[in-house]
Design a protein around this motif. Structure first.
Motif, mmCIF file in Angstrom:
data_model
loop_
_atom_site.group_PDB
_atom_site.id
_atom_site.type_symbol
_atom_site.label_atom_id
_atom_site.label_comp_id
_atom_site.label_asym_id
_atom_site.label_seq_id
_atom_site.Cartn_x
_atom_site.Cartn_y
_atom_site.Cartn_z
ATOM 1 N N ILE A 76 0.844 -1.192 0.000
ATOM 2 C CA ILE A 76 0.000 0.000 0.000
ATOM 3 C C ILE A 76 0.882 1.246 0.000
ATOM 4 O O ILE A 76 1.736 1.418 0.868
ATOM 5 C CB ILE A 76 -0.943 0.023 1.220
ATOM 6 N N HIS A 77 0.670 2.088 -1.003
ATOM 7 C CA HIS A 77 1.368 3.373 -1.070
ATOM 8 C C HIS A 77 0.429 4.468 -0.573
ATOM 9 O O HIS A 77 -0.680 4.616 -1.108
ATOM 10 C CB HIS A 77 1.772 3.706 -2.512
ATOM 11 N N ILE A 78 0.853 5.210 0.441
ATOM 12 C CA ILE A 78 0.078 6.381 0.848
ATOM 13 C C ILE A 78 0.509 7.529 -0.058
ATOM 14 O O ILE A 78 1.572 8.128 0.098
ATOM 15 C CB ILE A 78 0.292 6.719 2.335
ATOM 16 N N ASN A 79 -0.333 7.784 -1.029
ATOM 17 C CA ASN A 79 -0.093 8.773 -2.052
ATOM 18 C C ASN A 79 -0.663 10.112 -1.581
ATOM 19 O O ASN A 79 -0.684 10.393 -0.387
ATOM 20 C CB ASN A 79 -0.742 8.287 -3.354
ATOM 21 N N ASN A 80 -1.173 10.900 -2.472
ATOM 22 C CA ASN A 80 -1.777 12.185 -2.132
ATOM 23 C C ASN A 80 -2.622 12.618 -3.313
ATOM 24 O O ASN A 80 -2.347 12.225 -4.447
ATOM 25 C CB ASN A 80 -0.685 13.223 -1.842
ATOM 26 N N ILE A 81 -3.638 13.415 -3.049
ATOM 27 C CA ILE A 81 -4.443 13.922 -4.158
ATOM 28 C C ILE A 81 -3.580 14.738 -5.117
ATOM 29 O O ILE A 81 -3.881 14.873 -6.307
ATOM 30 C CB ILE A 81 -5.628 14.744 -3.619
ATOM 31 N N GLY A 82 -2.445 15.236 -4.602
ATOM 32 C CA GLY A 82 -1.474 15.931 -5.440
ATOM 33 C C GLY A 82 -0.777 15.020 -6.423
ATOM 34 O O GLY A 82 -0.006 15.493 -7.269
ATOM 35 N N GLY A 83 -1.022 13.715 -6.315
ATOM 36 C CA GLY A 83 -0.514 12.768 -7.298
ATOM 37 C C GLY A 83 -1.464 12.572 -8.462
ATOM 38 O O GLY A 83 -1.215 11.744 -9.348
ATOM 39 N N HIS A 84 -2.557 13.345 -8.479
ATOM 40 C CA HIS A 84 -3.560 13.258 -9.544
ATOM 41 C C HIS A 84 -3.864 14.618 -10.156
ATOM 42 O O HIS A 84 -4.160 14.715 -11.340
ATOM 43 C CB HIS A 84 -4.856 12.648 -8.991
ATOM 44 N N VAL A 85 -3.830 15.651 -9.328
ATOM 45 C CA VAL A 85 -4.065 17.020 -9.807
ATOM 46 C C VAL A 85 -3.042 17.934 -9.139
ATOM 47 O O VAL A 85 -2.608 17.673 -8.021
ATOM 48 C CB VAL A 85 -5.496 17.510 -9.474
ATOM 49 N N ILE A 86 -2.673 18.993 -9.831
ATOM 50 C CA ILE A 86 -1.728 19.951 -9.255
ATOM 51 C C ILE A 86 -2.500 20.959 -8.412
ATOM 52 O O ILE A 86 -3.341 21.698 -8.933
ATOM 53 C CB ILE A 86 -0.952 20.703 -10.349
ATOM 54 N N PRO A 87 -2.268 20.997 -7.099
ATOM 55 C CA PRO A 87 -2.985 21.950 -6.243
ATOM 56 C C PRO A 87 -2.672 23.390 -6.634
ATOM 57 O O PRO A 87 -1.548 23.711 -7.015
ATOM 58 C CB PRO A 87 -2.449 21.635 -4.837
ATOM 59 N N CYS A 88 -3.672 24.239 -6.559
ATOM 60 C CA CYS A 88 -3.489 25.661 -6.840
ATOM 61 C C CYS A 88 -3.189 26.374 -5.524
ATOM 62 O O CYS A 88 -4.065 26.512 -4.668
ATOM 63 C CB CYS A 88 -4.744 26.239 -7.496
ATOM 64 N N ILE A 89 -1.970 26.808 -5.364
ATOM 65 C CA ILE A 89 -1.524 27.433 -4.119
ATOM 66 C C ILE A 89 -1.138 28.880 -4.424
ATOM 67 O O ILE A 89 -0.518 29.161 -5.449
ATOM 68 C CB ILE A 89 -0.302 26.687 -3.534
ATOM 69 N N PRO A 90 -1.468 29.819 -3.537
ATOM 70 C CA PRO A 90 -1.062 31.213 -3.761
ATOM 71 C C PRO A 90 0.437 31.319 -4.030
ATOM 72 O O PRO A 90 1.245 30.710 -3.331
ATOM 73 C CB PRO A 90 -1.440 31.903 -2.451
ATOM 74 N N LYS A 91 0.800 32.103 -5.048
ATOM 75 C CA LYS A 91 2.188 32.119 -5.504
ATOM 76 C C LYS A 91 3.160 32.615 -4.435
ATOM 77 O O LYS A 91 4.332 32.228 -4.437
ATOM 78 C CB LYS A 91 2.321 32.990 -6.753
ATOM 79 N N ASP A 92 2.685 33.429 -3.501
ATOM 80 C CA ASP A 92 3.614 33.956 -2.503
ATOM 81 C C ASP A 92 3.995 32.911 -1.462
ATOM 82 O O ASP A 92 4.914 33.102 -0.690
ATOM 83 C CB ASP A 92 3.023 35.185 -1.805
ATOM 84 N N GLU A 93 3.274 31.767 -1.435
ATOM 85 C CA GLU A 93 3.636 30.718 -0.484
ATOM 86 C C GLU A 93 4.588 29.697 -1.106
ATOM 87 O O GLU A 93 5.393 29.086 -0.407
ATOM 88 C CB GLU A 93 2.375 30.025 0.037
ATOM 89 N N SER A 94 4.492 29.462 -2.415
ATOM 90 C CA SER A 94 5.407 28.570 -3.135
ATOM 91 C C SER A 94 5.584 27.238 -2.424
ATOM 92 O O SER A 94 6.696 26.806 -2.136
ATOM 93 C CB SER A 94 6.776 29.256 -3.308
ATOM 94 N N LEU A 95 4.475 26.586 -2.100
ATOM 95 C CA LEU A 95 4.557 25.414 -1.246
ATOM 96 C C LEU A 95 4.828 24.101 -1.979
ATOM 97 O O LEU A 95 5.497 23.233 -1.459
ATOM 98 C CB LEU A 95 3.230 25.254 -0.471
ATOM 99 N N MET A 96 4.295 23.935 -3.166
ATOM 100 C CA MET A 96 4.226 22.591 -3.725
ATOM 101 C C MET A 96 5.460 22.173 -4.530
ATOM 102 O O MET A 96 5.903 21.050 -4.436
ATOM 103 C CB MET A 96 2.963 22.445 -4.584
ATOM 104 N N ASN A 97 6.016 23.061 -5.335
ATOM 105 C CA ASN A 97 7.222 22.807 -6.124
ATOM 106 C C ASN A 97 7.311 21.371 -6.660
ATOM 107 O O ASN A 97 6.510 20.976 -7.486
ATOM 108 C CB ASN A 97 8.469 23.233 -5.350
ATOM 109 N N VAL A 98 8.261 20.570 -6.176
ATOM 110 C CA VAL A 98 8.448 19.220 -6.721
ATOM 111 C C VAL A 98 7.545 18.173 -6.058
ATOM 112 O O VAL A 98 7.531 17.011 -6.473
ATOM 113 C CB VAL A 98 9.921 18.762 -6.596
ATOM 114 N N TYR A 99 6.807 18.558 -5.035
ATOM 115 C CA TYR A 99 5.984 17.575 -4.309
ATOM 116 C C TYR A 99 4.964 16.868 -5.204
ATOM 117 O O TYR A 99 4.903 15.639 -5.197
ATOM 118 C CB TYR A 99 5.293 18.257 -3.122
ATOM 119 N N PRO A 100 4.151 17.581 -5.995
ATOM 120 C CA PRO A 100 3.212 16.863 -6.862
ATOM 121 C C PRO A 100 3.917 15.918 -7.831
ATOM 122 O O PRO A 100 3.412 14.824 -8.115
ATOM 123 C CB PRO A 100 2.478 17.988 -7.602
ATOM 124 N N ALA A 101 5.081 16.324 -8.344
ATOM 125 C CA ALA A 101 5.822 15.445 -9.256
ATOM 126 C C ALA A 101 6.194 14.136 -8.568
ATOM 127 O O ALA A 101 6.107 13.054 -9.159
ATOM 128 C CB ALA A 101 7.081 16.156 -9.754
#
Length: 254
Positions: free
Chosen positions: A141-166
């Motif tokens: 069982i892999h604990i994935n994330n919804i970010g493994g299916h869609v790229i979350p839209c995060i406010p640009k000033d927070e710059s949170l996701m970067n390589v995480y969805p990839a």
């Protein structure tokens, strides 16, 4: 879950949050759980609590840095020799870093892929070696994330996701690649990807800081125990059923 009673499960990142909830749920179902983490004091504390509750399974804590292959190999060897061959592997450990693609640090990117992708691959390989050697029809069982299916839209000033969805899209692809490989090998071992939406844990807040906490505080979330229930459901299905990809959204999520 009766078929898993007395069998061995390995849960990575088991010291807190989702990993701890999964370890607890499995022990309560009679599974012998080896929890891997760098901070085993939390796992040992949970183990004592479960013993006091007279849970039918047992929780073992092993100190392991999953970014180090030698630590993984050593842990799997100890588990096989002292607890038994693994039947269930839950690749739960995950990492997100508050950096960006335009100005981010290489070491932060590499760390995310080391934890979210490379460690998952190494743990999966080692578990399958043991399962095949012992003729075990197991479950990965892999604990994935919804970010493994869609790229979350995060406010640009927070710059949170970067390589995480990839890294999480990689987990989605690895799940299907492994399913196909196991099919070719005529293996009865199942593989499941569980992709939760927003789960606020202490690790999430620690890694992303107060900005992320403020951004998500009013949004719908799910609890670590909700993810643990999804793991139990996936393990409880009949021999003719394979839950390949399970997405769990908080009710009311956009």
């Amino acid at each position: 879950m009766e078929k898993w009673q007395g069998k061995v499960a390995i849960v990575t990142g088991a010291s807190a949050g989702i990993g701890a909830a999964i370890a607890k749920a499995l022990v309560q179902k009679g599974v012998l759980v080896a929890g891997l983490a760098r901070r085993i004091d939390r796992i040992e504390e949970l183990s004592r609590t479960l013993s006091m509750e007279e849970a039918p399974g047992k929780l073992y804590g092993l100190k392991c840095d999953i970014t180090k292959e030698e630590d993984i190999l050593k842990s799997f060897k100890w588990i096989t020799e002292n607890v038994g061959p693994v039947h269930i592997l839950v690749n739960n450990a995950g990492l997100i870093k508050p950096t960006s693609l335009t100005e981010g640090a290489t070491q932060d990117w590499r760390k995310v892929f080391d934890v979210n992708v490379m460690a998952l691959c190494i743990c999966t390989r080692e578990a399958l070696k043991i399962m095949r050697k012992n003729k075990i029809d197991g479950h990965i069982i892999h604990i994935n994330n919804i970010g493994g299916h869609v790229i979350p839209c995060i406010p640009k000033d927070e710059s949170l996701m970067n390589v995480y969805p990839a890294s999480k899209f990689a987990v989605t692809a690895l799940t299907e690649s492994l399913r196909q490989e196991l099919k070719i090998l005529k293996s009865k071992t199942k593989v499941t990807s569980i992709s939760p939406g927003m789960v606020i844990t202490s690790e999430f807040q620690k890694n992303l800081g107060s900005a992320a906490s403020l951004y998500y505080k009013d949004g719908p979330t799910i609890k670590p125990s909700d993810v643990a229930e999804a793991v139990i459901y996936s393990l409880s299905t009949g021999e003719n059923v394979q839950v390949q990809d399970l997405i769990i959204r908080p009710f009311g999520d956009t």
